[in-house]
Scaffold this active site. Structure first.
Site, PDB file in Angstrom:
ATOM      1  CG  ASP A 134      -8.887   2.215   0.138  1.00 26.06           C
ATOM      2  OD1 ASP A 134      -8.074   2.386   1.058  1.00 26.06           O
ATOM      3  OD2 ASP A 134      -9.506   3.139  -0.385  1.00 26.06           O
ATOM      4  NE  ARG A 190      -3.473   2.718   1.840  1.00 26.63           N
ATOM      5  CZ  ARG A 190      -4.774   2.876   1.747  1.00 26.63           C
ATOM      6  NH1 ARG A 190      -5.535   1.818   1.733  1.00 26.63           N
ATOM      7  NH2 ARG A 190      -5.313   4.056   1.667  1.00 26.63           N
ATOM      8  NE  ARG A 221      -7.136   5.134  -3.051  1.00 26.27           N
ATOM      9  CZ  ARG A 221      -7.739   5.693  -2.010  1.00 26.27           C
ATOM     10  NH1 ARG A 221      -8.391   4.924  -1.161  1.00 26.27           N
ATOM     11  NH2 ARG A 221      -7.694   6.986  -1.843  1.00 26.27           N
ATOM     12  CG  ASP A 234     -12.892   1.236   3.045  1.00 29.83           C
ATOM     13  OD1 ASP A 234     -11.954   1.636   3.767  1.00 29.83           O
ATOM     14  OD2 ASP A 234     -13.093   1.682   1.902  1.00 29.83           O
TER      15      ASP A 234
HETATM   16  C1  LIG Z   1     -11.095   8.196  -3.891  1.00 30.04           C
HETATM   17  C2  LIG Z   1     -12.347   7.332  -3.721  1.00 30.04           C
HETATM   18  C3  LIG Z   1     -13.441   8.060  -2.947  1.00 30.04           C
HETATM   19  N1  LIG Z   1     -12.879   6.994  -5.023  1.00 30.04           N
HETATM   20  C4  LIG Z   1     -13.146   5.716  -5.410  1.00 30.04           C
HETATM   21  N2  LIG Z   1     -13.738   5.492  -6.617  1.00 30.04           N
HETATM   22  C5  LIG Z   1     -14.018   4.232  -6.988  1.00 30.04           C
HETATM   23  N3  LIG Z   1     -14.612   3.997  -8.176  1.00 30.04           N
HETATM   24  N4  LIG Z   1     -13.710   3.156  -6.191  1.00 30.04           N
HETATM   25  C6  LIG Z   1     -13.119   3.319  -4.992  1.00 30.04           C
HETATM   26  O1  LIG Z   1     -12.855   2.312  -4.290  1.00 30.04           O
HETATM   27  C7  LIG Z   1     -12.816   4.642  -4.555  1.00 30.04           C
HETATM   28  N5  LIG Z   1     -12.220   4.875  -3.355  1.00 30.04           N
HETATM   29  C8  LIG Z   1     -11.982   6.100  -2.926  1.00 30.04           C
HETATM   30  O2  LIG Z   1     -11.416   6.301  -1.735  1.00 30.04           O
END
Ligand SMILES: CC1(C)Nc2nc(N)[nH]c(=O)c2N=C1O
Length: 161
Positions: free
Chosen positions: A96, A83, A93, A98
């Protein structure tokens, strides 16, 4: 044991491989079992558009890890996958992870907010979530099926398994 839904996003490196590796790493967490994974979806970036499209997915686990322990474990998986946060929080990134939902718990602390604060406005979360939890009712009492039926789905494409 609790049922927990985790959102996965990547738009740096080999994002499809990153997502697959994340599923494996999550399945190998202590006290944790991967129960379901959504398809992978290609999605246009939400926020700054000057970054690559994302690969997004959602998975369902059952775990004995408490919320903050699970958070720490997910953060170490993100680090293991190299990361690197380029630019700010809205920048691209490698991976991620979450926590979207943790059982029926509502948590509001500095480092952890559950249900995930922005999930109900994000097609790239709600559509994969609907794929693996079609009968889910959101915290506002609305079935996720209605939400998905009313969203435009522009900028979101399901990748064939
Ligand atoms: C930058 C931000 C808001 N935009 C994203 N946009 C998309 N399509 N998918 C994501 O996982 C994602 N994650 C984010 O953190």
């Amino acid at each position: 044991k609790e049922h927990v839904y985790i959102g996965i996003g990547s738009n740096l490196g080999d994002s499809e491989q990153q997502a697959a590796d994340a599923f494996d790493a999550i399945d190998n967490l202590e006290g944790t079992r991967l129960l379901k994974t959504s398809s992978l979806y290609a999605s246009k970036p939400m926020g700054p558009q000057d970054q690559p499209d994302y690969i997004n997915a959602v998975c369902l686990i059952e775990t004995t890890l408490k919320p903050h322990s699970l958070l720490k474990q997910l953060q170490s998986i993100e680090l293991e996958c190299g990361r690197e946060r380029k630019g700010d929080r809205w920048g691209p990134r490698t991976l991620d992870l979450d926590i979207l939902l943790y059982g029926s718990e509502h948590i509001d602390t500095a480092d952890l907010i559950i249900p995930h604060y922005g999930m109900a406005e994000r097609e790239f979360v709600m559509v994969p979530l609907f794929e693996i939890a079609p009968t889910m009712v959101m915290k506002d009492g609305k079935p996720i099926a209605n939400w998905v039926a009313n969203c435009s789905l522009d900028g979101l494409r399901r990748l064939r398994a």
